[in-house]
Write a protein that holds these residues in place. Structure first.
Motif, short mmCIF file in Angstrom:
data_model
loop_
_atom_site.label_atom_id
_atom_site.label_comp_id
_atom_site.label_asym_id
_atom_site.label_seq_id
_atom_site.Cartn_x
_atom_site.Cartn_y
_atom_site.Cartn_z
N SER A 38 0.82 -1.21 0.00
CA SER A 38 0.00 0.00 0.00
C SER A 38 0.86 1.26 0.00
CB SER A 38 -0.96 0.00 1.19
OG SER A 38 -0.24 0.19 2.39
N ARG A 39 2.12 1.14 0.40
CA ARG A 39 3.06 2.27 0.41
C ARG A 39 4.11 2.12 -0.70
NH1 ARG A 39 4.22 2.11 6.88
NH2 ARG A 39 2.08 2.45 7.51
N LYS A 40 3.78 1.36 -1.70
CA LYS A 40 4.77 1.03 -2.74
C LYS A 40 5.37 2.24 -3.43
CE LYS A 40 1.24 0.05 -6.21
NZ LYS A 40 0.02 0.10 -5.43
N ASP A 41 4.61 3.32 -3.55
CA ASP A 41 5.14 4.51 -4.21
C ASP A 41 6.18 5.23 -3.34
OD1 ASP A 41 3.57 4.04 -6.45
OD2 ASP A 41 1.86 5.13 -5.58
N LYS A 42 6.09 5.06 -2.02
CA LYS A 42 7.04 5.70 -1.11
C LYS A 42 8.30 4.87 -0.92
CE LYS A 42 3.27 7.85 1.42
NZ LYS A 42 2.55 7.90 2.68
N ILE A 43 8.23 3.56 -1.18
CA ILE A 43 9.36 2.66 -0.92
C ILE A 43 10.60 3.07 -1.71
CG2 ILE A 43 10.20 0.30 -1.34
CD1 ILE A 43 7.64 -0.75 -0.28
N LYS A 44 10.43 3.51 -2.93
CA LYS A 44 11.59 3.85 -3.75
C LYS A 44 12.37 5.04 -3.20
CE LYS A 44 8.57 6.21 -6.98
NZ LYS A 44 7.98 6.14 -8.28
N HIS A 45 11.75 5.81 -2.30
CA HIS A 45 12.42 6.97 -1.72
C HIS A 45 13.26 6.60 -0.49
CE1 HIS A 45 10.26 9.52 -4.45
NE2 HIS A 45 9.08 9.07 -4.01
N TYR A 46 13.07 5.40 0.03
CA TYR A 46 13.84 4.98 1.19
C TYR A 46 15.22 4.49 0.77
CZ TYR A 46 9.67 5.29 4.07
OH TYR A 46 8.57 5.75 4.74
N ALA A 47 16.24 4.90 1.50
CA ALA A 47 17.61 4.48 1.19
C ALA A 47 17.79 3.00 1.51
CB ALA A 47 18.62 5.32 1.97
N ASN A 48 17.14 2.52 2.58
CA ASN A 48 17.29 1.14 3.00
C ASN A 48 15.90 0.52 3.15
OD1 ASN A 48 17.88 -1.32 4.20
ND2 ASN A 48 19.45 -0.47 5.55
N VAL A 49 15.45 -0.18 2.13
CA VAL A 49 14.12 -0.79 2.13
C VAL A 49 14.01 -1.84 3.22
CG1 VAL A 49 12.49 -2.14 0.75
CG2 VAL A 49 13.81 -0.32 -0.33
N GLU A 50 15.08 -2.58 3.44
CA GLU A 50 15.07 -3.63 4.47
C GLU A 50 14.83 -3.02 5.85
OE1 GLU A 50 18.18 -6.79 6.43
OE2 GLU A 50 18.31 -6.43 4.28
N ALA A 51 15.51 -1.95 6.17
CA ALA A 51 15.32 -1.31 7.48
C ALA A 51 13.90 -0.80 7.63
CB ALA A 51 16.32 -0.16 7.64
N PHE A 52 13.35 -0.25 6.55
CA PHE A 52 11.96 0.22 6.58
C PHE A 52 11.00 -0.94 6.81
CE2 PHE A 52 8.00 1.27 4.19
CZ PHE A 52 7.53 2.24 5.07
N ALA A 53 11.22 -2.04 6.10
CA ALA A 53 10.36 -3.23 6.25
C ALA A 53 10.44 -3.78 7.68
CB ALA A 53 10.76 -4.29 5.24
N MET A 54 11.63 -3.78 8.24
CA MET A 54 11.79 -4.31 9.61
C MET A 54 11.10 -3.38 10.62
SD MET A 54 13.12 -7.08 8.88
CE MET A 54 13.69 -7.87 10.35
N THR A 55 11.16 -2.08 10.38
CA THR A 55 10.48 -1.13 11.26
C THR A 55 8.97 -1.32 11.20
OG1 THR A 55 12.27 0.47 10.97
CG2 THR A 55 10.16 1.33 11.78
N VAL A 56 8.45 -1.49 9.99
CA VAL A 56 7.01 -1.74 9.83
C VAL A 56 6.62 -3.04 10.53
CG1 VAL A 56 5.18 -2.22 8.15
CG2 VAL A 56 6.85 -0.41 7.69
N THR A 57 7.46 -4.06 10.41
CA THR A 57 7.20 -5.35 11.05
C THR A 57 7.17 -5.19 12.56
OG1 THR A 57 8.30 -6.50 9.23
CG2 THR A 57 7.98 -7.74 11.27
N LYS A 58 8.19 -4.55 13.09
CA LYS A 58 8.27 -4.35 14.55
C LYS A 58 7.04 -3.61 15.05
CE LYS A 58 10.21 -0.93 16.14
NZ LYS A 58 10.74 0.28 16.61
N ASN A 59 6.67 -2.51 14.39
CA ASN A 59 5.52 -1.73 14.82
C ASN A 59 4.22 -2.52 14.72
OD1 ASN A 59 7.15 0.45 15.41
ND2 ASN A 59 6.84 1.41 13.41
N TYR A 60 4.06 -3.29 13.64
CA TYR A 60 2.85 -4.09 13.48
C TYR A 60 2.75 -5.13 14.60
CZ TYR A 60 -0.58 -7.35 11.71
OH TYR A 60 -1.68 -8.16 11.61
N CYS A 61 3.85 -5.81 14.88
CA CYS A 61 3.84 -6.85 15.91
C CYS A 61 3.58 -6.26 17.30
CB CYS A 61 5.16 -7.62 15.90
SG CYS A 61 5.38 -8.64 14.43
N LEU A 62 4.19 -5.14 17.58
CA LEU A 62 3.95 -4.50 18.88
C LEU A 62 2.49 -4.06 19.00
CD1 LEU A 62 7.24 -2.46 19.35
CD2 LEU A 62 6.60 -4.62 20.43
#
Length: 169
Positions: A44-68
């Motif tokens: 759902s945020r696919k258009d913003k992903i290309k602006h992130y320098a580190n997609v993996e770090a962003f994905a892990m942050t989203v995962t952490k927040n979702y799980c919490l």
């Protein structure tokens, strides 16, 4: 962003997302659900992903927040306090009793050996001395040591077989 490009960004981190979710949620089912939800959020945020320098770090942050969030809301009925994949390294009591009994039997069998065989068996098979060291300790030659050790092992083997086959016809 096209689906193929999105998947090229997400597939390399999908396993890491799952492992982080599993660590936080402690349930395989909940971790699988979380992984799917995170991937949907990222899509759902696919258009913003290309602006992130580190997609993996962003994905892990989203995962952490979702799980919490899941843990706070306790919406997931599959959450467990204890890990489902936890395996106790403790020996079951029955097995421990069997091992102790077997060791006592073995001790009695070794004690029943002639002194020379008992000594050589102890030095070689229990203490792990090499033949030169045993020869020095016992003042015996290598051939005599090998013969005594062979006889000791044979006697032990026969007595253990007899014990375990007792009553079996």
């Amino acid at each position: 962003m096209q689906e193929r490009i999105f998947l090229n960004h997400i597939n390399p981190v999908k396993d890491k997302i799952y492992r982080l979710a599993l660590r936080l949620l402690t349930s395989r089912d909940a971790a699988e659900d979380a992984t799917q939800e995170v991937i949907l959020k990222l899509w759902s945020r696919k258009d913003k992903i290309k602006h992130y320098a580190n997609v993996e770090a962003f994905a892990m942050t989203v995962t952490k927040n979702y799980c919490l969030d899941q843990l706070k809301l306790k919406q997931n009925s599959n959450l467990r306090i204890v890990h489902q994949n936890y395996e106790s390294k403790q020996i079951p009591l029955q097995r421990e009793i069997e091992v102790n009994d077997e060791m006592q039997w073995l001790g009695r069998i070794i004690d029943s050996l002639p002194e020379q065989q008992k000594l050589i068996f102890q030095l070689r098979d229990v203490e792990q001395y090499d033949y030169d060291e045993i020869a020095e300790i016992t003042n015996m030659n290598h051939t005599a040591i090998r013969v005594a050790l062979s006889r000791a092992r044979k006697a032990i083997r026969e007595k253990l077989i007899k014990k375990h086959n007792y009553g079996i016809k």
